[in-house]
Write a protein that holds these residues in place. Structure first.
Motif, short mmCIF file in Angstrom:
data_model
loop_
_atom_site.label_atom_id
_atom_site.label_comp_id
_atom_site.label_asym_id
_atom_site.label_seq_id
_atom_site.Cartn_x
_atom_site.Cartn_y
_atom_site.Cartn_z
N GLN A 162 -12.01 59.50 -56.64
CA GLN A 162 -13.15 58.65 -56.31
C GLN A 162 -12.99 58.06 -54.91
O GLN A 162 -13.92 58.11 -54.09
N GLN A 187 -24.50 58.90 -49.22
CA GLN A 187 -24.38 59.55 -50.53
C GLN A 187 -25.46 60.61 -50.69
O GLN A 187 -25.20 61.67 -51.27
N ALA A 244 -24.82 64.50 -51.43
CA ALA A 244 -25.45 65.10 -52.61
C ALA A 244 -26.20 66.37 -52.25
O ALA A 244 -26.09 67.38 -52.95
N THR A 270 -26.09 68.37 -55.67
CA THR A 270 -26.08 67.44 -56.80
C THR A 270 -27.01 66.30 -56.45
O THR A 270 -27.82 66.41 -55.53
N THR A 271 -26.95 65.21 -57.18
CA THR A 271 -27.83 64.08 -56.92
C THR A 271 -27.06 62.91 -56.31
O THR A 271 -25.85 62.79 -56.50
N GLN A 288 -25.36 60.94 -59.01
CA GLN A 288 -24.09 61.49 -59.48
C GLN A 288 -22.97 61.17 -58.49
O GLN A 288 -21.86 60.80 -58.89
N ARG A 323 -22.00 57.58 -59.08
CA ARG A 323 -21.21 57.41 -60.31
C ARG A 323 -19.79 57.93 -60.14
O ARG A 323 -18.84 57.32 -60.64
N ILE A 324 -19.63 59.03 -59.42
CA ILE A 324 -18.29 59.58 -59.17
C ILE A 324 -17.49 58.61 -58.32
O ILE A 324 -16.34 58.30 -58.63
N ILE A 376 -17.96 58.20 -63.90
CA ILE A 376 -17.87 59.52 -64.54
C ILE A 376 -16.74 60.31 -63.90
O ILE A 376 -16.34 60.04 -62.76
N PRO A 390 -15.92 63.90 -62.55
CA PRO A 390 -16.62 65.14 -62.20
C PRO A 390 -15.91 66.37 -62.76
O PRO A 390 -14.69 66.39 -62.91
N VAL A 402 -18.03 70.75 -59.82
CA VAL A 402 -18.61 69.70 -58.97
C VAL A 402 -17.61 69.28 -57.91
O VAL A 402 -17.96 69.12 -56.74
#
Length: 84
Positions: free
Chosen positions: A23, A37, A41, A46-47, A50, A53-54, A59, A61, A65
């Motif tokens: 992270q 970010q 992304a 990705t978004t 996400q 959150r990573i 979360i 990954p 990812v």
């Protein structure tokens, strides 16, 4: 400084961050490259949510990812398993 296969330079601080926590490593490398970010992304397919959150550690990954993030960050991804 370490040089990645793509020829860009990484500082030892970046390398230490990558070892410490994925992270922190992702966020440190992203900010060092001047990427938002949203930028990351888009590069990693990705978004922004996400990536957020990573980076927060909300979360974990998946390996695919992480591979896309590493590629987008011009970084090497190393996975090490160590006996407990």
């Amino acid at each position: 400084m370490a040089v990645s296969p793509g020829g860009s330079r990484r500082s030892e601080t970046d390398a230490a961050a990558f070892t410490a926590s994925p992270q922190l490593a992702i966020q440190a490398r992203r900010t060092a490259l001047g990427l938002s970010q949203t930028d990351l992304a888009q590069l990693a397919r990705t978004t922004q949510a996400q990536v957020s959150r990573i980076e927060r550690g909300a979360i974990t990954p998946t390996l695919p990812v992480l591979e896309r993030l590493a590629r987008a960050l011009d970084a090497d991804l190393e996975v090490t398993l160590k006996a407990l």
